[in-house]
Design a protein around this motif. Structure first.
Motif, PDB file in Angstrom:
ATOM      1  N   LEU A  10       2.547  -2.630 -17.876  1.00  0.00           N
ATOM      2  CA  LEU A  10       3.032  -1.865 -18.988  1.00  0.00           C
ATOM      3  C   LEU A  10       3.653  -2.750 -20.062  1.00  0.00           C
ATOM      4  CD1 LEU A  10       4.940   1.216 -17.507  1.00  0.00           C
ATOM      5  CD2 LEU A  10       2.442   1.061 -18.575  1.00  0.00           C
ATOM      6  N   SER A  20      -1.830   3.520 -12.860  1.00  0.00           N
ATOM      7  CA  SER A  20      -0.756   2.748 -12.173  1.00  0.00           C
ATOM      8  C   SER A  20       0.711   3.554 -11.904  1.00  0.00           C
ATOM      9  CB  SER A  20      -0.265   1.651 -13.067  1.00  0.00           C
ATOM     10  OG  SER A  20      -0.027   2.217 -14.395  1.00  0.00           O
ATOM     11  N   ILE A  21       0.868   4.415 -13.085  1.00  0.00           N
ATOM     12  CA  ILE A  21       2.373   5.157 -12.800  1.00  0.00           C
ATOM     13  C   ILE A  21       2.262   6.334 -11.814  1.00  0.00           C
ATOM     14  CG2 ILE A  21       3.741   6.850 -13.978  1.00  0.00           C
ATOM     15  CD1 ILE A  21       3.102   5.249 -16.741  1.00  0.00           C
ATOM     16  N   VAL A  42      -2.641   3.189 -17.577  1.00  0.00           N
ATOM     17  CA  VAL A  42      -1.452   3.404 -17.534  1.00  0.00           C
ATOM     18  C   VAL A  42      -1.165   4.880 -16.461  1.00  0.00           C
ATOM     19  CG1 VAL A  42       0.476   4.459 -18.938  1.00  0.00           C
ATOM     20  CG2 VAL A  42      -0.958   2.726 -19.704  1.00  0.00           C
ATOM     21  N   THR A  89       2.127   4.953  -8.181  1.00  0.00           N
ATOM     22  CA  THR A  89       3.655   4.326  -7.817  1.00  0.00           C
ATOM     23  C   THR A  89       4.378   5.561  -7.540  1.00  0.00           C
ATOM     24  OG1 THR A  89       3.473   2.410  -9.527  1.00  0.00           O
ATOM     25  CG2 THR A  89       5.633   3.211  -8.799  1.00  0.00           C
ATOM     26  N   THR A 105       3.367  -2.239 -11.850  1.00  0.00           N
ATOM     27  CA  THR A 105       3.536  -1.239 -12.877  1.00  0.00           C
ATOM     28  C   THR A 105       4.111  -1.558 -14.124  1.00  0.00           C
ATOM     29  OG1 THR A 105       2.879   0.627 -11.472  1.00  0.00           O
ATOM     30  CG2 THR A 105       3.628   1.275 -13.655  1.00  0.00           C
ATOM     31  N   ALA A 119       4.047  -1.956  -6.046  1.00  0.00           N
ATOM     32  CA  ALA A 119       3.518  -0.957  -7.048  1.00  0.00           C
ATOM     33  C   ALA A 119       4.383  -1.066  -8.279  1.00  0.00           C
ATOM     34  CB  ALA A 119       3.131   0.455  -6.573  1.00  0.00           C
ATOM     35  N   THR A 120       5.583  -0.737  -8.018  1.00  0.00           N
ATOM     36  CA  THR A 120       6.522  -0.512  -9.253  1.00  0.00           C
ATOM     37  C   THR A 120       6.580  -1.967 -10.163  1.00  0.00           C
ATOM     38  OG1 THR A 120       7.885   0.912  -7.863  1.00  0.00           O
ATOM     39  CG2 THR A 120       8.957  -0.041  -9.762  1.00  0.00           C
TER      40      THR A 120
END
Length: 645
Positions: free
Chosen positions: A303, A248-249, A245, A252, A299, A295-296
């Motif tokens: 999630l 990835s966040i 998590v 991004t 992500t 990437a967004t």
């Protein structure tokens, strides 16, 4: 109709451990006949004189050392009585053909290996007169050693190094192995000079006790980890989830920050005339925007998957918890890798011995270049070698499949025994006996399917290596694609085979029927399977890394304490490699246990509902997890309940 001609009903009741019957008997007969063929090849290779040529060796004229020989047509110096000449002596033992893995020098049968250095041909003559061991070709008289015109070709290369004979194989090998430096350098490419090689070898020899101790440490750590992983699996899964998590966040966010920063700088330069640098900056901004959007999206999807699969992740934690219990109730599971490794080593050693016998069981052929005799395989013997190669793959896969079936049988017995006090005294031994009595045919069939995929993959890999640098880009890409596809197919079939063995252990059905039943169960629980394989494999990977790291850390401290040498690279590499192999062997057994438990759990929940007469077989931890899932508890609450249970 069932798979492969089975007439069983499509909807069939699972009756764990109730009925036992022999499965896939025709395949057991086929496998037995195949093994008889392997034994016949071994007997043929030994009976045709190959064993004597392998152990005693033979000279370059086809004479086997240490015995009388028959004449070979067209070879003048063949058919000699070499009863007193029991050792093989190479005129130039350091002339090694690395590609073909053999010594290219002429070989002779001698009565004694030279134990002193001979610097001149006069010394060679004196050694022959004093010891009766002629070191030049048989057609050169001893008196003419120093003056013969062909002494450079038919006499040993000077200086002749002192040598000793091998304990079993009667070959004269130099006492100082430094003459094999060229051979060693072909494998140790990072060695720039002999001094570095000597330091590395000295480091390994000086640290052999430490290396052995660290290997034992890796073994102990692997066994301990299999027991305690039930307690740390929750922490490992939470760490994995948090890292994914945050990674990835964070990634991004960095991409969006870079996009905004580059776009701001580009906006400040819009008033000036366009330059090539500005065009590059514009392309970079557009690329960053594409990366940030991708990437967004990734992500967000990740999630959402974590949110909807959080309860299935909890199932992975519970299965690890129960697998730890299995190892406490069935401690002999920890010894399973030992028996498998020992069986494989015994088979591989015997297979290699027979292959060496076959390699010397061919017909004598005189080479056109030097006129020397070699034994080459031709005619039907070539098919024997291919048969022998298939046997290596099939029997190796059979041994590994026996391990999977044995572990599956023991875990199935544990799972479907409601009162654990009624378990057999040694479930592993009981599972082995059950395998031997009922299911060897199923194991033979499953391992043969893997063999059918493995053979073309190995052939394509061999072709790819032989054509390296010669084929065009398209052919190279096609070969690599085919090899990759066959590798993926092999992995999928191995996973399906493992679950088929579990279904056979539960219901005592044939391989095809078990594979079909297991496949249906896996498809019905596809999301659970994906979660267990991804999260579970990563947790086990972290366990392997933990074992290697701990072993390497202790190794650094130990090597630092013992300062008899300066090169640590090779000892640490040996320790890390061995610790990884040990951890992989033991944790692969743990992985099999988890997969078997999951299939048992899926069968249990599908065919039982907890009502009278259809009570669950599952462990209390799995019961708590199932009830928590139905009542909507979170992963944290399930973890607390597991600690209580």
């Amino acid at each position: 109709m069932g798979c492969c001609g089975s007439s069983e009903q499509k909807q069939r009741e699972w009756k764990p451990l109730e009925d036992r019957s022999c499965t896939d008997i025709p395949w057991l007969i086929i496998f037995a006949l195949f093994c008889i063929g392997m034994a016949c090849i071994a007997g043929f290779s030994i009976s045709t004189g190959a064993a004597s040529r392998l152990i005693s060796g033979y000279d370059s004229y086809g004479n086997t050392c240490g015995q009388k020989n028959s004449k070979i047509e067209g070879v003048e110096l063949s058919g000699r009585d070499q009863t007193d000449n029991k050792y093989v002596f190479f005129l130039d033992p350091c002339n090694i053909d690395i590609l073909n893995r053999k010594i290219k020098s002429m070989a002779l049968c001698v009565s004694r290996c030279p134990d002193i250095e001979l610097k001149t041909y006069t010394d060679v003559k004196k050694f022959a007169l004093q010891n009766g061991s002629e070191l030049c070709s048989y057609d050169i008289p001893v008196s003419k050693y120093p003056s013969h015109g062909e002494r450079s070709k038919k006499c040993p290369k000077l200086p002749v190094p002192p040598s000793n004979s091998l304990p079993v194989f009667h070959r004269c090998t130099p006492v100082d192995i430094s003459c094999y430096a060229q051979f060693a350098e072909a494998f140790v490419t990072f060695v720039s000079d002999n001094s570095m090689l000597h330091r590395v070898i000295a480091g390994v020899m000086a640290s052999k006790e430490i290396i052995m101790g660290l290997c034992v440490l890796a073994l102990v750590l692997s066994i301990i980890l299999m027991v305690v992983i039930r307690y740390i699996s929750v922490v490992l899964v939470w760490i994995l989830t948090a890292l994914v998590v945050l990674g990835s966040i964070g990634g991004t966010g960095v991409l969006w920050w870079l996009y905004v920063d580059h776009r701001t700088n580009l906006t400040d330069q819009t008033g000036t005339s366009p330059t090539p640098q500005q065009q590059v900056a514009t392309d970079n901004v557009q690329a960053l925007l594409v990366y940030a959007i991708f990437a967004t999206v990734f992500t967000v999807i990740l999630l959402l998957l974590l949110f909807f699969m959080r309860k299935r992740v909890a199932l992975t934690i519970t299965l690890f918890h129960v697998a730890g219990k299995v190892f406490t109730h069935l401690p002999l599971l920890a010894l399973q890798p030992f028996w498998t490794f020992l069986s494989l080593m015994l088979f591989w050693v015997s297979w290699l011995g027979v292959l060496l016998f076959l390699g010397t069981a061919g017909s004598p052929v005189q080479s056109e270049e030097a006129g020397l005799v070699e034994y080459r395989i031709s005619g039907p013997l070539q098919y024997m070698v291919w048969y022998h190669a298939v046997g290596l793959i099939w029997i190796s896969q059979f041994i590994l499949a026996c391990q999977q079936m044995t572990v599956a049988g023991a875990v199935v017995t544990y799972y479907f025994t409601r009162n654990k006090s009624e378990l057999p005294m040694t479930p592993i031994v009981s599972s082995m006996l059950c395998l031997t009595r009922y299911h060897l045919g199923t194991v033979a069939k499953g391992s043969f399917i893997i063999t059918l995929v493995e053979i073309p993959r190995l052939i394509l890999t061999y072709i790819h290596n032989q054509l390296k640098g010669k084929e065009n880009a398209c052919a190279r890409c096609m070969l690599k694609s085919c090899i990759c596809c066959l590798w993926c197919l092999k992995k999928c079939l191995m996973y399906l085979n493992q679950n088929a063995y579990t279904a056979t252990a539960i219901n005592s059905t044939s391989f095809c029927t078990s594979a079909r039943d297991a496949f249906v169960i896996l498809v019905e629980n596809a999301l659970r399977v994906a979660t267990i394989n991804t999260v579970g494999d990563f947790v086990l990977f972290l366990g392997k890394v933990l074992i290697v790291s701990c072993t390497a850390f202790v190794g650094v401290l130990s090597l630092n304490y013992q300062r008899d040498y300066t090169v640590w690279v090779l000892p640490l590499l040996i320790v890390c490699l061995f610790s990884w192999l040990v951890a992989h062997c033991f944790l692969s057994v743990f992985e099999i246990v988890v997969d078997v438990l999951f299939l048992c759990f899926a069968v249990d929940t599908k065919h039982n509902d907890g009502s009278p007469g259809r009570e669950f077989y599952m462990d209390k931890a799995l019961m708590v997890r199932r009830r928590a899932r139905n009542e909507g508890y979170s992963m944290r609450e399930i973890a607390k309940k597991l600690k209580i249970s």
